[in-house]
Design an enzyme around this catalytic site. Structure first.
Site, PDB file in Angstrom:
ATOM      1  N   TRP A 145      98.815  87.769  95.987  1.00  9.87           N
ATOM      2  CA  TRP A 145      99.557  86.569  95.558  1.00  9.87           C
ATOM      3  C   TRP A 145     101.067  86.779  95.774  1.00  9.87           C
ATOM      4  O   TRP A 145     101.788  85.824  96.085  1.00  9.87           O
ATOM      5  CB  TRP A 145      99.248  86.199  94.110  1.00  9.87           C
TER       6      TRP A 145
ATOM      7  N   GLU B   7     103.409  78.662  97.109  1.00  4.12           N
ATOM      8  CA  GLU B   7     104.529  78.403  96.192  1.00  4.12           C
ATOM      9  C   GLU B   7     105.889  78.283  96.899  1.00  4.12           C
ATOM     10  O   GLU B   7     106.924  78.387  96.240  1.00  4.12           O
ATOM     11  CB  GLU B   7     104.612  79.482  95.095  1.00  4.12           C
TER      12      GLU B   7
ATOM     13  N   TYR C  19     106.909  98.083  82.052  1.00  4.40           N
ATOM     14  CA  TYR C  19     106.204  99.319  82.369  1.00  4.40           C
ATOM     15  C   TYR C  19     105.169  99.532  81.286  1.00  4.40           C
ATOM     16  O   TYR C  19     105.538  99.565  80.114  1.00  4.40           O
ATOM     17  CB  TYR C  19     107.136 100.529  82.436  1.00  4.40           C
TER      18      TYR C  19
ATOM     19  N   PRO D 139     103.502  97.530  84.563  1.00  8.84           N
ATOM     20  CA  PRO D 139     103.275  96.136  84.967  1.00  8.84           C
ATOM     21  C   PRO D 139     101.779  95.919  85.222  1.00  8.84           C
ATOM     22  O   PRO D 139     101.022  96.897  85.271  1.00  8.84           O
ATOM     23  CB  PRO D 139     104.053  96.046  86.287  1.00  8.84           C
TER      24      PRO D 139
ATOM     25  N   TYR E 130     101.046  94.181  88.043  1.00  5.01           N
ATOM     26  CA  TYR E 130     101.068  94.096  89.512  1.00  5.01           C
ATOM     27  C   TYR E 130     102.111  95.071  90.041  1.00  5.01           C
ATOM     28  O   TYR E 130     103.299  94.948  89.716  1.00  5.01           O
ATOM     29  CB  TYR E 130     101.385  92.661  89.951  1.00  5.01           C
TER      30      TYR E 130
ATOM     31  N   HIS F  48     109.071  93.701  90.578  1.00  6.57           N
ATOM     32  CA  HIS F  48     109.537  92.361  90.238  1.00  6.57           C
ATOM     33  C   HIS F  48     110.267  92.422  88.905  1.00  6.57           C
ATOM     34  O   HIS F  48     110.040  93.329  88.101  1.00  6.57           O
ATOM     35  CB  HIS F  48     108.357  91.377  90.175  1.00  6.57           C
TER      36      HIS F  48
HETATM   37  N1  GTA Z   1     104.706  82.398  90.222  1.00  2.00           N
HETATM   38  O1  GTA Z   1     100.441  83.583  91.277  1.00  2.00           O
HETATM   39  C1  GTA Z   1     101.416  83.755  90.552  1.00  2.00           C
HETATM   40  C2  GTA Z   1     101.491  84.723  89.516  1.00  2.00           C
HETATM   41  N2  GTA Z   1     100.604  85.644  89.024  1.00  2.00           N
HETATM   42  C3  GTA Z   1      99.258  85.903  89.476  1.00  2.00           C
HETATM   43  C4  GTA Z   1     101.204  86.323  88.018  1.00  2.00           C
HETATM   44  N3  GTA Z   1     102.444  85.857  87.864  1.00  2.00           N
HETATM   45  C5  GTA Z   1     102.659  84.866  88.768  1.00  2.00           C
HETATM   46  N4  GTA Z   1     103.744  84.101  88.989  1.00  2.00           N
HETATM   47  C6  GTA Z   1     103.675  83.183  89.970  1.00  2.00           C
HETATM   48  N5  GTA Z   1     102.552  83.021  90.742  1.00  2.00           N
HETATM   49  O2  GTA Z   1     104.901  87.241  84.340  1.00  2.00           O
HETATM   50  C7  GTA Z   1     103.448  86.330  86.929  1.00  2.00           C
HETATM   51  C8  GTA Z   1     102.873  86.659  85.571  1.00  2.00           C
HETATM   52  C9  GTA Z   1     103.822  87.740  85.066  1.00  2.00           C
HETATM   53  C10 GTA Z   1     104.331  88.370  86.344  1.00  2.00           C
HETATM   54  C11 GTA Z   1     103.741  89.727  86.560  1.00  2.00           C
HETATM   55  O3  GTA Z   1     103.937  87.552  87.427  1.00  2.00           O
HETATM   56  O4  GTA Z   1     102.859  85.521  84.720  1.00  2.00           O
HETATM   57  P1  GTA Z   1     103.607  92.013  85.285  1.00  2.00           P
HETATM   58  O5  GTA Z   1     103.137  92.681  86.531  1.00  2.00           O
HETATM   59  O6  GTA Z   1     104.572  92.737  84.460  1.00  2.00           O
HETATM   60  O7  GTA Z   1     102.295  91.648  84.563  1.00  2.00           O
HETATM   61  O8  GTA Z   1     104.261  90.615  85.610  1.00  2.00           O
HETATM   62  P2  GTA Z   1     101.989  91.103  83.130  1.00  2.00           P
HETATM   63  O9  GTA Z   1     103.201  90.659  82.430  1.00  2.00           O
HETATM   64  O10 GTA Z   1     101.089  92.055  82.467  1.00  2.00           O
HETATM   65  O11 GTA Z   1     101.103  89.912  83.512  1.00  2.00           O
HETATM   66  P3  GTA Z   1     100.741  88.722  82.647  1.00  2.00           P
HETATM   67  O12 GTA Z   1      99.810  87.940  83.482  1.00  2.00           O
HETATM   68  O13 GTA Z   1     101.961  88.052  82.177  1.00  2.00           O
HETATM   69  O14 GTA Z   1      99.937  89.314  81.389  1.00  2.00           O
HETATM   70  C12 GTA Z   1     100.536  89.917  80.250  1.00  2.00           C
HETATM   71  C13 GTA Z   1      99.844  89.479  79.019  1.00  2.00           C
HETATM   72  O15 GTA Z   1     100.385  88.222  78.692  1.00  2.00           O
HETATM   73  C14 GTA Z   1      98.354  89.253  79.182  1.00  2.00           C
HETATM   74  O16 GTA Z   1      97.586  90.394  78.916  1.00  2.00           O
HETATM   75  C15 GTA Z   1      98.129  88.190  78.182  1.00  2.00           C
HETATM   76  O17 GTA Z   1      98.004  88.832  76.925  1.00  2.00           O
HETATM   77  C16 GTA Z   1      99.392  87.406  78.158  1.00  2.00           C
HETATM   78  N6  GTA Z   1      99.321  86.200  78.971  1.00  2.00           N
HETATM   79  C17 GTA Z   1      99.081  86.114  80.277  1.00  2.00           C
HETATM   80  N7  GTA Z   1      99.088  84.835  80.690  1.00  2.00           N
HETATM   81  C18 GTA Z   1      99.354  84.111  79.598  1.00  2.00           C
HETATM   82  C19 GTA Z   1      99.485  82.733  79.379  1.00  2.00           C
HETATM   83  N8  GTA Z   1      99.367  81.843  80.376  1.00  2.00           N
HETATM   84  N9  GTA Z   1      99.757  82.367  78.137  1.00  2.00           N
HETATM   85  C20 GTA Z   1      99.904  83.215  77.141  1.00  2.00           C
HETATM   86  N10 GTA Z   1      99.788  84.538  77.282  1.00  2.00           N
HETATM   87  C21 GTA Z   1      99.503  84.968  78.495  1.00  2.00           C
END
Ligand code: GTA
Length: 338
Positions: free
Chosen positions: A176, A186, A270, A272, A274, A278
């Site tokens: 992605w 996007e 940390y 992350p 992914y 970023h």
């Molecule tokens: N623009 O396709 C994408 C995309 N994806 C797949 C991920 N991200 C994207 N952004 C765009 N397009 O902030 C974003 C994620 C995140 C960042 C990756 O990229 O939203 P990271 O590698 O540090 O990973 O950041 P992180 O923060 O763990 O990922 P994520 O998904 O935010 O999950 C963290 C926790 O947040 C989850 O375990 C869950 O508890 C919570 N969470 C996730 N999504 C949601 C949500 N929609 N609402 C509430 N809580 C959520």
């Protein structure tokens, strides 16, 4: 200073529309396969009809969200495992007058000067944000499952001997991210780009932000360099990249959203999810998931730490939480590190 509480955004850039296009997609197990899928915008109308709920993984009445594991009932992914996240969206000040005018009110109770009502706004003022991950792997399903957390203290040696081999084998696909960098997905959402291959990056709204209001402003800056997995890879040679992300990212957000740098929380995670470097930009006052001290590292601190010691993130013990069923936790436990 911009008042982020009061401002809503004019345009709804959060919806996906436009001609059907083919995207490359990852399989979520760390191997970046390329398989065509339809633009989600084209199937949006009916894709949740027949969604079969298997399990409520988490729900919060305070945060007004629910995380569901289920199977798609129709469309190209029929029968596939999916994670569906539903969230009630924040109120928008610019729609309050219309809300008052057009909603139906039903009295629930009245007592002295106190009364409560059921309010039924028209559909367009009653949004639910739906996030779909499909096909969802076992790892995705675990990620959203509510679980007990344990705090890990990972030394530089633990990282090299245990964590690095694990993430090389097991991490989520970053297809992605490549889709964004290559403008295959996007592209119309990009807020700012510096195309320099060394110090450049793409800044765009995070997945979690519907861009309807500034109260929960959330953008991510994704660097063009592909070899930097996380904080652990950073040395002084990356300072120009990090300073560039900080400065140009903040300027772009000021220009587009009128939110000044002193209202922004700019940080890296940390661990992350992914492993492609970023940086998260969220507005102060919004408690974004993962902005707590056990996971977020302010970019300004990261820059200073590297200025003081180029090996800082290679050698220091870093603390972070892991879920009870995280395979990395088991590996650290097997090695007697937890
Ligand atoms: N623009 O396709 C994408 C995309 N994806 C797949 C991920 N991200 C994207 N952004 C765009 N397009 O902030 C974003 C994620 C995140 C960042 C990756 O990229 O939203 P990271 O590698 O540090 O990973 O950041 P992180 O923060 O763990 O990922 P994520 O998904 O935010 O999950 C963290 C926790 O947040 C989850 O375990 C869950 O508890 C919570 N969470 C996730 N999504 C949601 C949500 N929609 N609402 C509430 N809580 C959520």
């Amino acid at each position: 200073m911009a008042d982020t509480k009061k401002r809503s955004l004019d345009s709804d850039n959060g919806t996906e529309s436009g001609p059907e296009k083919k995207l490359a997609t990852g399989d979520g197990d760390g191997k970046n396969t390329k398989k065509p899928v339809a633009d989600p915008g084209s199937e949006a109308g009916s894709m949740l009809a027949g969604f079969q709920t298997e399990k409520i993984m988490r729900e919060s009445s305070r945060e007004k969200n629910i995380f569901i594991h289920g199977k798609m009932g129709s469309g190209p992914n029929e029968g596939q495992d999916a994670v569906l996240i539903l969230e009630k969206t924040p109120f928008r000040e610019d729609s309050l007058a219309e809300l008052f005018k057009t909603s139906e009110l039903k009295l629930q109770m009245r007592n002295d000067i106190y009364s409560t009502y059921h309010m039924h706004p028209p559909a367009h003022l009653n949004d639910i944000k739906a996030t779909v991950v499909c096909p969802a792997t076992e790892k995705h399903i675990k990620k959203y499952q509510s679980q007990e957390l344990f705090l890990i203290q990972e030394s530089g040696e633990d990282y090299r001997n245990i964590t690095l081999p694990y993430i090389q084998e097991q991490s989520f696909s970053v297809q992605w991210v490549y889709n964004i960098l290559e403008k295959k997905a996007e592209a119309d959402r990009i807020v700012f780009e510096d195309p320099d291959p060394q110090n450049g990056f793409v800044l765009l709204p995070d997945f979690k932000w519907d861009q309807k209001q500034l109260d929960d402003l959330y953008l991510i800056a994704i660097c063009h360099q592909r070899e930097i997995k996380s904080l652990r890879d950073l040395t002084r040679e990356h300072l120009p990249l990090l300073q560039n992300i900080q400065q140009q990212g903040q300027e772009a957000i000021m220009k587009r959203y009128s939110v000044p740098s002193c209202r922004l929380r700019v940080y890296l995670h940390y661990q992350p999810s992914y492993y492609h470097l970023h940086v998260h930009f969220t507005v102060l006052g919004y408690e974004a998931p993962g902005c707590g001290v056990e996971r977020a590292h302010l970019l300004s601190d990261v820059i200073q730490n590297l200025q003081t010691d180029t090996q800082h993130y290679r050698t220091r013990t870093l603390t972070y939480p892991l879920r009870a069923d995280d395979a990395l936790l088991h590996k650290l436990r097997e090695a007697g590190r937890f």
